[in-house]
Design a protein around this motif. Structure first.
Motif, PDB file in Angstrom:
ATOM      1  N   ILE A   1       0.829  -1.201   0.000  1.00 21.55           N
ATOM      2  CA  ILE A   1       0.000   0.000   0.000  1.00 21.55           C
ATOM      3  C   ILE A   1       0.865   1.254   0.000  1.00 21.55           C
TER       4      ILE A   1
ATOM      5  N   LEU B   1       1.643   1.762  -3.546  1.00 22.36           N
ATOM      6  CA  LEU B   1       0.459   2.241  -4.258  1.00 22.36           C
ATOM      7  C   LEU B   1       0.246   3.734  -4.013  1.00 22.36           C
TER       8      LEU B   1
ATOM      9  N   ASP C   1       0.011   7.101  -6.323  1.00 21.14           N
ATOM     10  CA  ASP C   1      -1.115   8.038  -6.326  1.00 21.14           C
ATOM     11  C   ASP C   1      -0.635   9.469  -6.121  1.00 21.14           C
TER      12      ASP C   1
ATOM     13  N   GLY D   1      -5.836   3.971  -0.957  1.00 22.40           N
ATOM     14  CA  GLY D   1      -5.371   2.646  -1.351  1.00 22.40           C
ATOM     15  C   GLY D   1      -5.354   1.631  -0.235  1.00 22.40           C
TER      16      GLY D   1
ATOM     17  N   THR E   1      -8.514  -0.455  -0.548  1.00 17.74           N
ATOM     18  CA  THR E   1      -8.869  -1.063  -1.830  1.00 17.74           C
ATOM     19  C   THR E   1      -8.021  -2.311  -2.063  1.00 17.74           C
TER      20      THR E   1
ATOM     21  N   ALA F   1      -4.177  -3.685  -4.209  1.00 14.81           N
ATOM     22  CA  ALA F   1      -3.212  -3.331  -5.247  1.00 14.81           C
ATOM     23  C   ALA F   1      -3.208  -4.405  -6.348  1.00 14.81           C
TER      24      ALA F   1
ATOM     25  N   LYS G   1      -4.768  -0.738  -7.629  1.00 17.33           N
ATOM     26  CA  LYS G   1      -5.999  -0.167  -7.073  1.00 17.33           C
ATOM     27  C   LYS G   1      -7.236  -0.455  -7.927  1.00 17.33           C
TER      28      LYS G   1
END
Length: 458
Positions: A303, A306, A310, A362, A365, A367, A369
């Motif tokens: 995360i 991720l 983002d 994230g 959610t 990965a 995403k």
């Protein structure tokens, strides 16, 4: 343009102040959960929303949502142009405040859930507030902060409402009419877990956050329930959103999503959880097990990567760095692994663009995403509504802070809905993951059932 500040009498518990403000309507309490939570400092209390901000789209269409965020960013810049903070120690000075539910994230990513969304709760509720009350629990200071166009007479009315001897509305009642039960059976959860394992083995994804929903019946004032819950599950990114009548969003989140201070951006994902225990030795073992768990550290790192990606959509190239990795943080009901990522917001980007292009968080959610969100939309039978969305503010002076709306309960009509979830990876154990969904919110259920259940003392 200068802000207007009125010093008020500091209260150790902001709940009594919030009670007095509720009659103004559209009341929200962003709550650092003092005096029970560690790490919190400020409480923000607002009411009496202005009606002139752009209206959020009712349907969660991606094109309309993108246009909404663009229009809202332009409106924010124009309305608050020239506003300078009268006191840099105040986190919010009026501006936009409210929540964004999880489902707008699906629309922004072009995902259509398989489940019906039938909730009456608006998917987005961001309103403009011209005044607010800030409680600084470190300095023991309370300030009414008003934008320049708030009249002296209105400020006087608010001060009188909050002054010594002013009365709140008469306390109401709150009752549970049933215990909390999951909407899905253990077998249904297990089926979804196994489908995720198949997707992981096929290389579709690395991690998927799988949640389940719990429900109970209730009547009365949800603020009563919230004030009880914050005593046993306090967290520094909590909040209470009055939705009118006896409906409200109750959130006791420990997780920051995005903050913007000047041009500095921060996100603090949580990934990795263990329950707390009353026995000190057992509690210490639980914390040590989490800290040393290769699986939880791997989940957290996924995360972190991720979220670095983002933030890269909105931050200056090369500015993003991981400041802290795998820190242990302990809250009244659980231990967590938390990491901190920072970056510098690019010159052509503002808080709303950052929020839009990073939403949803994230950590809830998986990965990658978008693929994880597609799998969630396929396998979860219920809408997440506000859960895993965000409570947030964007101050008139450009500062922003937001949470991940985990540990949330939605009281609507006669129904309380609550969600618990966790990240599924290749070496996850289905029974343990199922139990984790209960561990995260089970203390809420037992507290409310014992205090307000049908067999609780009246």
């Amino acid at each position: 343009m200068n802000l207007q500040l009125d010093e008020l009498h500091w209260q150790p518990d902001s709940g009594s102040l919030f009670e007095r403000l509720r009659h103004f309507g559209d009341a929200v309490w962003l709550d650092s959960a003092q005096p029970w939570a560690a790490g919190g400092r400020y409480d923000i209390l607002v009411a009496e929303a202005s009606m002139d901000s752009p209206a959020a789209p009712v349907a969660t269409d991606g094109v309309d949502l993108d246009r909404y965020f663009t229009n809202l960013a332009s409106w924010h810049r124009e309305r608050y142009q020239g506003i300078t903070p009268a006191d840099p120690g105040l986190p919010f000075c009026g501006g936009l405040l409210g929540y964004i539910g999880y489902e707008p994230g699906n629309a922004l990513h072009g995902i259509t859930p398989h489940h019906p969304t039938v909730a009456a709760m608006p998917p987005i509720r961001l309103a403009a507030y011209d005044w607010c009350v800030i409680q600084d629990h470190l300095l023991k200071r309370t300030v009414l902060v008003s934008l320049p166009w708030v009249s002296p007479a209105r400020r006087r009315d608010i001060r009188q409402c909050l002054g010594p001897g002013a009365s709140a509305r008469q306390p109401g009642t709150f009752r549970l009419h049933s215990g909390f039960l999951p909407d899905s059976s253990r077998a249904e959860y297990r089926h979804a877990f196994e489908r995720i394992q198949e997707y992981i083995q096929a290389g579709d994804c690395y991690q998927v956050n799988l949640a389940q929903r719990f429900r109970a019946g209730y009547s009365g004032d949800p603020l009563i329930a919230y004030r009880v819950l914050r005593e046993v599950a306090a967290a520094p990114f909590s909040g209470y959103v009055d939705l009118g009548g006896d409906s409200a969003l109750l959130c006791l989140s420990p997780e920051r999503f995005l903050s913007v201070q000047g041009r500095q951006v921060e996100t603090r994902p949580i990934k990795g959880t263990r329950p707390r225990y009353a026995d000190p030795d057992r509690d210490l073992r639980s914390a040590r097990e989490l800290r040393e768990s290769p699986k939880d550290r791997a989940e957290n790192l996924m995360i972190v990567d991720l979220l670095r990606n983002d933030l890269g959509r909105s931050c200056v190239p090369g500015s993003i760095h991981v400041e802290k990795l795998f820190e242990l943080e302990s809250y009244p009901t659980v231990h967590h692994l938390v990491s901190t990522i920072r970056g510098e917001l690019a010159a052509n980007r503002g808080p709303l663009e950052l929020l839009r292009d990073s939403f949803p968080g994230g950590s809830i959610t998986g990965a990658p995403k978008r693929r994880a969100m597609q799998i969630i939309a396929e396998l979860e039978p219920c809408s997440r509504e506000a859960y895993c969305g965000s409570l947030l503010y964007i101050s008139a002076d450009g500062r922003m802070d937001s949470n991940i709306a985990i540990r949330s309960l939605l009281c609507e009509g006669s129904d309380i809905r609550c969600w618990g979830g966790g990240g599924i990876v290749a070496d996850s154990n289905g029974d343990q993951e199922y139990q984790e969904t209960w561990d995260k919110v089970g203390r809420f259920f037992s507290t409310l059932e014992q205090r307000f259940g049908t067999h609780a003392p009246r």
